[in-house]
Design a protein around this motif. Structure first.
Motif, PDB file in Angstrom:
ATOM      1  N   GLY A   1       6.793   2.724  -8.484  1.00  0.00           N
ATOM      2  CA  GLY A   1       6.688   1.294  -8.698  1.00  0.00           C
ATOM      3  C   GLY A   1       6.827   0.567  -7.386  1.00  0.00           C
ATOM      4  N   TRP A   2       6.787  -0.748  -7.464  1.00  0.00           N
ATOM      5  CA  TRP A   2       6.789  -1.606  -6.279  1.00  0.00           C
ATOM      6  C   TRP A   2       7.603  -2.847  -6.578  1.00  0.00           C
ATOM      7  CZ3 TRP A   2       2.910  -5.957  -5.911  1.00  0.00           C
ATOM      8  CH2 TRP A   2       2.996  -6.635  -4.686  1.00  0.00           C
ATOM      9  N   SER A   3       8.383  -3.292  -5.594  1.00  0.00           N
ATOM     10  CA  SER A   3       9.066  -4.579  -5.716  1.00  0.00           C
ATOM     11  C   SER A   3       8.651  -5.467  -4.554  1.00  0.00           C
ATOM     12  CB  SER A   3      10.589  -4.404  -5.745  1.00  0.00           C
ATOM     13  OG  SER A   3      11.092  -3.958  -4.497  1.00  0.00           O
ATOM     14  N   ALA A   4       8.437  -6.729  -4.863  1.00  0.00           N
ATOM     15  CA  ALA A   4       8.087  -7.737  -3.866  1.00  0.00           C
ATOM     16  C   ALA A   4       8.774  -9.031  -4.270  1.00  0.00           C
ATOM     17  CB  ALA A   4       6.576  -7.904  -3.779  1.00  0.00           C
ATOM     18  N   PHE A   5       8.488 -10.114  -3.546  1.00  0.00           N
ATOM     19  CA  PHE A   5       9.082 -11.399  -3.874  1.00  0.00           C
ATOM     20  C   PHE A   5       8.011 -12.387  -4.318  1.00  0.00           C
ATOM     21  CE2 PHE A   5      12.319  -9.492  -1.127  1.00  0.00           C
ATOM     22  CZ  PHE A   5      13.429  -9.655  -1.949  1.00  0.00           C
ATOM     23  N   ASP A   6       8.467 -13.473  -4.921  1.00  0.00           N
ATOM     24  CA  ASP A   6       7.535 -14.407  -5.540  1.00  0.00           C
ATOM     25  C   ASP A   6       6.547 -15.021  -4.547  1.00  0.00           C
ATOM     26  OD1 ASP A   6      10.007 -15.616  -4.616  1.00  0.00           O
ATOM     27  OD2 ASP A   6       9.273 -17.506  -5.420  1.00  0.00           O
ATOM     28  N   ASP A   7       6.915 -15.093  -3.258  1.00  0.00           N
ATOM     29  CA  ASP A   7       6.017 -15.719  -2.294  1.00  0.00           C
ATOM     30  C   ASP A   7       4.958 -14.775  -1.749  1.00  0.00           C
ATOM     31  OD1 ASP A   7       7.718 -14.139  -0.806  1.00  0.00           O
ATOM     32  OD2 ASP A   7       8.238 -15.692   0.660  1.00  0.00           O
ATOM     33  N   ASN A   8       5.007 -13.487  -2.119  1.00  0.00           N
ATOM     34  CA  ASN A   8       3.980 -12.549  -1.646  1.00  0.00           C
ATOM     35  C   ASN A   8       3.448 -11.630  -2.736  1.00  0.00           C
ATOM     36  OD1 ASN A   8       5.915 -10.195  -1.705  1.00  0.00           O
ATOM     37  ND2 ASN A   8       6.886 -11.342  -0.047  1.00  0.00           N
ATOM     38  N   PHE A   9       4.038 -11.704  -3.922  1.00  0.00           N
ATOM     39  CA  PHE A   9       3.683 -10.782  -5.000  1.00  0.00           C
ATOM     40  C   PHE A   9       2.203 -10.870  -5.373  1.00  0.00           C
ATOM     41  CE2 PHE A   9       3.088  -9.894  -9.526  1.00  0.00           C
ATOM     42  CZ  PHE A   9       3.621  -8.617  -9.629  1.00  0.00           C
ATOM     43  N   GLU A  10       1.736 -12.055  -5.695  1.00  0.00           N
ATOM     44  CA  GLU A  10       0.362 -12.188  -6.174  1.00  0.00           C
ATOM     45  C   GLU A  10      -0.655 -11.882  -5.089  1.00  0.00           C
ATOM     46  OE1 GLU A  10       0.249 -15.424  -9.623  1.00  0.00           O
ATOM     47  OE2 GLU A  10       1.466 -16.091  -7.920  1.00  0.00           O
ATOM     48  N   ARG A  11      -0.321 -12.183  -3.846  1.00  0.00           N
ATOM     49  CA  ARG A  11      -1.228 -11.884  -2.745  1.00  0.00           C
ATOM     50  C   ARG A  11      -1.380 -10.385  -2.523  1.00  0.00           C
ATOM     51  NH1 ARG A  11       1.350 -14.524   0.711  1.00  0.00           N
ATOM     52  NH2 ARG A  11       2.471 -12.889   1.824  1.00  0.00           N
ATOM     53  N   ASN A  12      -0.282  -9.645  -2.659  1.00  0.00           N
ATOM     54  CA  ASN A  12      -0.303  -8.218  -2.320  1.00  0.00           C
ATOM     55  C   ASN A  12      -0.507  -7.291  -3.518  1.00  0.00           C
ATOM     56  OD1 ASN A  12       0.043  -8.652   0.438  1.00  0.00           O
ATOM     57  ND2 ASN A  12       2.281  -8.688   0.259  1.00  0.00           N
ATOM     58  N   LEU A  13      -0.414  -7.825  -4.732  1.00  0.00           N
ATOM     59  CA  LEU A  13      -0.598  -6.973  -5.910  1.00  0.00           C
ATOM     60  C   LEU A  13      -1.938  -6.241  -5.910  1.00  0.00           C
ATOM     61  CD1 LEU A  13       0.340  -5.891  -8.657  1.00  0.00           C
ATOM     62  CD2 LEU A  13      -0.538  -7.994  -9.694  1.00  0.00           C
ATOM     63  N   PRO A  14      -3.066  -6.885  -5.581  1.00  0.00           N
ATOM     64  CA  PRO A  14      -4.340  -6.138  -5.560  1.00  0.00           C
ATOM     65  C   PRO A  14      -4.311  -4.966  -4.577  1.00  0.00           C
ATOM     66  CG  PRO A  14      -4.758  -8.497  -5.549  1.00  0.00           C
ATOM     67  CD  PRO A  14      -3.281  -8.325  -5.325  1.00  0.00           C
ATOM     68  N   LEU A  15      -3.615  -5.119  -3.453  1.00  0.00           N
ATOM     69  CA  LEU A  15      -3.533  -4.037  -2.467  1.00  0.00           C
ATOM     70  C   LEU A  15      -2.711  -2.881  -3.027  1.00  0.00           C
ATOM     71  CD1 LEU A  15      -2.820  -6.223   0.693  1.00  0.00           C
ATOM     72  CD2 LEU A  15      -5.030  -5.471  -0.224  1.00  0.00           C
ATOM     73  N   TYR A  16      -1.642  -3.202  -3.721  1.00  0.00           N
ATOM     74  CA  TYR A  16      -0.838  -2.170  -4.372  1.00  0.00           C
ATOM     75  C   TYR A  16      -1.674  -1.409  -5.396  1.00  0.00           C
ATOM     76  CZ  TYR A  16       2.371  -0.138  -7.746  1.00  0.00           C
ATOM     77  OH  TYR A  16       2.991   0.726  -8.617  1.00  0.00           O
ATOM     78  N   LEU A  17      -2.407  -2.132  -6.217  1.00  0.00           N
ATOM     79  CA  LEU A  17      -3.216  -1.498  -7.267  1.00  0.00           C
ATOM     80  C   LEU A  17      -4.324  -0.639  -6.677  1.00  0.00           C
ATOM     81  CD1 LEU A  17      -3.439  -4.462  -9.801  1.00  0.00           C
ATOM     82  CD2 LEU A  17      -1.966  -2.445  -9.931  1.00  0.00           C
ATOM     83  N   GLU A  18      -4.930  -1.084  -5.575  1.00  0.00           N
ATOM     84  CA  GLU A  18      -5.962  -0.285  -4.913  1.00  0.00           C
ATOM     85  C   GLU A  18      -5.387   1.029  -4.395  1.00  0.00           C
ATOM     86  OE1 GLU A  18      -7.539  -2.731  -1.850  1.00  0.00           O
ATOM     87  OE2 GLU A  18      -8.418  -4.201  -3.237  1.00  0.00           O
TER      88      GLU A  18
ATOM     89  N   ARG B   1       0.838  -1.214   0.000  1.00  0.00           N
ATOM     90  CA  ARG B   1       0.000   0.000   0.000  1.00  0.00           C
ATOM     91  C   ARG B   1       0.868   1.258   0.000  1.00  0.00           C
ATOM     92  NH1 ARG B   1      -3.043  -3.138   3.979  1.00  0.00           N
ATOM     93  NH2 ARG B   1      -4.980  -3.896   3.038  1.00  0.00           N
ATOM     94  N   LEU B   2       1.944   1.248   0.769  1.00  0.00           N
ATOM     95  CA  LEU B   2       2.847   2.398   0.799  1.00  0.00           C
ATOM     96  C   LEU B   2       3.434   2.647  -0.589  1.00  0.00           C
ATOM     97  CD1 LEU B   2       4.370   4.559   2.455  1.00  0.00           C
ATOM     98  CD2 LEU B   2       6.163   2.840   2.816  1.00  0.00           C
TER      99      LEU B   2
END
Length: 280
Positions: free
Chosen positions: A191-208, A183-184
Motif C-alpha cells: 500500500g501507499w500513504s501520502a498527504f492530502d496536498d499531494n495524494f490526488e496528484r500522485n495517485l495515478p503514478l502509484y497506480l501505474e 512509484r516506489l
C-alpha cells in the motif's frame, strides 16, 4: 488493521507528548471505534529539543497490549533508525501478540539533525531509497522464517532464522509524498500513504507503478493523511473530520483512498474525535 469501526485512523502526536497521555488516548480511540492508531518515528523534538518525545515502537506495543480491537501502525518508520532484520523480528512479535493488528508503515526519513545528534547515518535520498527497497526485501524474507541467506550492499543475511512466523504477515505501507515515492510504493509496498496536498496528484503514478509490477489494486491499502502544520498546537475542533466525518470520508474515498489518518495533538483533539465518532 482492525476489523469494523470507522474507516479513519488517528495519528497521536509523539513529539511534545507523554507516554501515559499517548496510551490513554489510544484506549479512548479504540473505545470510540476508530480503525487504527498511528505513531510518528522520532527521537527528538524539532526546534526545542528538550520537549518529551514518545518512542514509536514502544508506544505501539503498549497500545496493542492495552486494547483489543484497534489497529496499530507506524506513520512511518524511518528506515535508517533500525536494522530491517531487527524490525522484522519486532514486527512479527507484535503482529502475533496483537492478533494481527499491526500495519508497518515505512519511509526514508527526513530529520537530519536528529540523526546527527544520535550518531545515526543519514545518507543522500538516493541511498535512503535504495536502503528502503532492500529493507522491505529483508523483512519479507525473514517473515518466511528462514533460514535466509542473501547478499546485499546494505543488509546481508547469513543463515538468518526468524521464528515464529507471523500469519498473516503485517501489511507494509510505503510512505511517499513525492512522485518517486508513489512509484516506489507501487513497486514494493502492500500500500501507499501520502498527504492530502499531494495524494490526488500522485495517485495515478502509484497506480501505474502497481500495474507495471503485476499486482492488483484490490490487494493494496491506500491511505491519505491530514496533518496540516504537524508541530503546531492548533485545535482540530473545526476540522471537517470533526464537523462532518462521514462526508469527509466519502469525499476521499471517492478520490481513491481506502483509509484516512487525522492528527490529534491534545486531549481536546481526542475529545473532539470521540464526539465525532458518536455522530458517525
Amino acid at each position: 488493521m482492525a476489523d469494523g469501526g470507522l474507516p479513519i485512523g488517528v495519528s497521536l502526536r509523539t513529539i511534545r507528548a507523554e507516554p501515559r497521555w499517548w496510551l490513554e488516548s489510544a484506549r479512548r480511540l479504540d473505545a470510540a471505534g476508530y480503525q487504527d492508531v498511528w505513531a510518528w518515528d522520532h527521537f527528538m523534538g524539532r526546534g526545542d529539543v528538550s520537549v518529551p518525545v514518545v518512542e514509536c515502537w514502544t508506544a505501539l506495543a503498549m497500545a496493542a497490549g492495552s486494547t483489543s480491537r484497534i489497529g496499530v501502525g507506524s506513520f512511518v518508520l524511518n528506515v535508517m533508525n533500525r536494522h530491517p532484520a531487527v524490525v522484522a523480528r519486532m514486527a512479527s512479535t507484535l503482529q502475533i501478540a496483537s492478533g494481527g493488528r499491526l500495519t508497518l508503515g515505512v519511509g526514508i526519513g527526513g530529520h537530519p539533525r536528529e540523526h546527527a545528534a544520535y550518531g545515526i547515518a543519514f545518507p543522500e535520498p538516493a541511498e535512503r531509497v535504495a536502503r528502503l527497497e532492500e529493507a522491505v526485501a529483508v523483512i519479507r524474507a525473514l517473515w518466511t522464517g528462514g533460514p535466509v541467506t542473501r547478499a546485499s550492499d546494505f543488509y546481508p543475511l547469513v543463515d538468518a532464522a526468524a521464528f515464529p512466523v507471523p500469519d498473516p504477515a503485517p501489511r507494509i505501507i510505503v510512505g511517499g509524498e513525492t512522485a518517486a515515492g508513489a512509484r516506489l510504493a507501487g513497486r514494493i509496498g502492500d500500500g501507499w500513504s501520502a498527504f492530502d496536498d499531494n495524494f490526488e496528484r500522485n495517485l495515478p503514478l502509484y497506480l501505474e507503478a502497481l500495474e507495471a509490477s503485476g499486482r492488483r489494486r484490490e490487494d493494496q491499502r491506500v491511505i491519505v493523511g491530514f496533518q496540516g502544520d504537524w508541530l503546531a498546537d492548533e485545535s482540530i475542533a473545526d476540522s471537517p473530520w470533526v464537523r462532518e466525518p462521514r462526508g469527509s470520508w466519502e469525499r476521499w474515498q471517492a478520490a481513491g483512498a481506502d483509509g484516512a489518518i487525522v492528527l490529534a495533538r491534545s486531549t481536546e483533539d481526542v475529545d473532539s474525535l470521540v464526539e465525532a465518532a458518536a455522530r458517525w
